[in-house]
Design an enzyme around this catalytic site. Structure first.
Site, PDB file in Angstrom:
ATOM      1  N   HIS A  51      26.156  38.541  39.160  1.00 25.60           N
ATOM      2  CA  HIS A  51      27.115  37.752  38.010  1.00 25.60           C
ATOM      3  C   HIS A  51      26.080  36.625  37.818  1.00 25.60           C
ATOM      4  O   HIS A  51      26.258  35.599  38.825  1.00 25.60           O
ATOM      5  CB  HIS A  51      28.411  37.762  38.483  1.00 25.60           C
TER       6      HIS A  51
ATOM      7  N   ASP B  60      32.614  48.346  41.599  1.00 23.12           N
ATOM      8  CA  ASP B  60      32.230  47.379  40.376  1.00 23.12           C
ATOM      9  C   ASP B  60      32.779  46.115  41.008  1.00 23.12           C
ATOM     10  O   ASP B  60      33.143  45.905  42.115  1.00 23.12           O
ATOM     11  CB  ASP B  60      33.001  47.878  39.263  1.00 23.12           C
ATOM     12  N   SER B  61      32.701  45.073  40.128  1.00 26.67           N
ATOM     13  CA  SER B  61      33.013  43.636  40.428  1.00 26.67           C
ATOM     14  C   SER B  61      34.411  43.516  40.983  1.00 26.67           C
ATOM     15  O   SER B  61      34.738  42.557  41.827  1.00 26.67           O
ATOM     16  CB  SER B  61      33.063  42.897  39.014  1.00 26.67           C
TER      17      SER B  61
END
Length: 192
Positions: free
Chosen positions: A64, A107-108
């Protein structure tokens, strides 16, 4: 009329001329889109029906962009996208790569995220050793996320890669706004 209104009106007229040109090239645009869609469909069909390789996808990293997130968020995010995928691929007569794939990864939020799609990369072999290759292209696909109730979400993303022989490190960047998107995602693709 004020200066601001005149400037806005000038901009609006200029913008409309760009957006809605009244010339022969504007009339050709639908044919160009149809031709592009036809080539895309043919490439997808050929990759599905006549693959040269079966591919294994191993997600490697998500990152990110720190400039686009609050530290509290990035501290909580998962950047180890455990998962796997499988695909079919081929190299065309120009040496470019075409692939169909399905992959699932964490995922995140550490929830499973599936993705499936078609990828294309223009491929260059800049060294005397033809096994080394780099590529730039795009992927068209569909994904679904837990935090969006697994509603299918279409996507068009850039692709880049560097590889040697059957092993390729492939990557994309998911654009976004502050605290949303702006994610680098990469995986290893092994051709068999």
């Amino acid at each position: 009329m004020t200066v601001v209104n005149k400037s806005f009106l000038t901009f609006l007229v200029f913008f409309c001329q760009i957006l809605f040109p009244l010339n022969a090239s504007a009339l050709e645009a639908p044919r160009t889109v149809k031709a592009w869609a036809s080539v895309l469909g043919d490439n997808i069909a050929e990759t599905w029906n006549e693959p040269q390789h079966v591919d294994l996808y191993v997600p490697a990293i998500t990152w990110h962009a720190r400039f686009a997130y609050d530290k509290e968020k990035t501290d909580r995010y998962n950047e180890r996208p455990w998962g796997a995928g499988i695909g079919k691929s081929r190299w065309d007569e120009k040496g470019n790569w075409h692939g169909l794939y399905v992959m699932a990864f964490k995922d995140s939020y550490n929830k499973w995220e599936p993705i499936a799609g078609y990828g294309w990369e223009a491929t260059w072999r800049p060294l005397p050793d033809d096994a080394f290759h780099v590529g730039l292209g795009y992927t068209l696909g569909v994904t679904a996320r837990d935090n969006w109730d697994y509603i299918p979400i279409p996507l068009v993303l850039p692709l880049a890669s560097v590889g040697y022989g059957p092993a390729t490190f492939q990557m994309t960047y998911i654009p976004g706004t502050y605290n949303n998107g702006n994610v680098y995602f990469a995986w290893l693709r092994l051709q068999f």
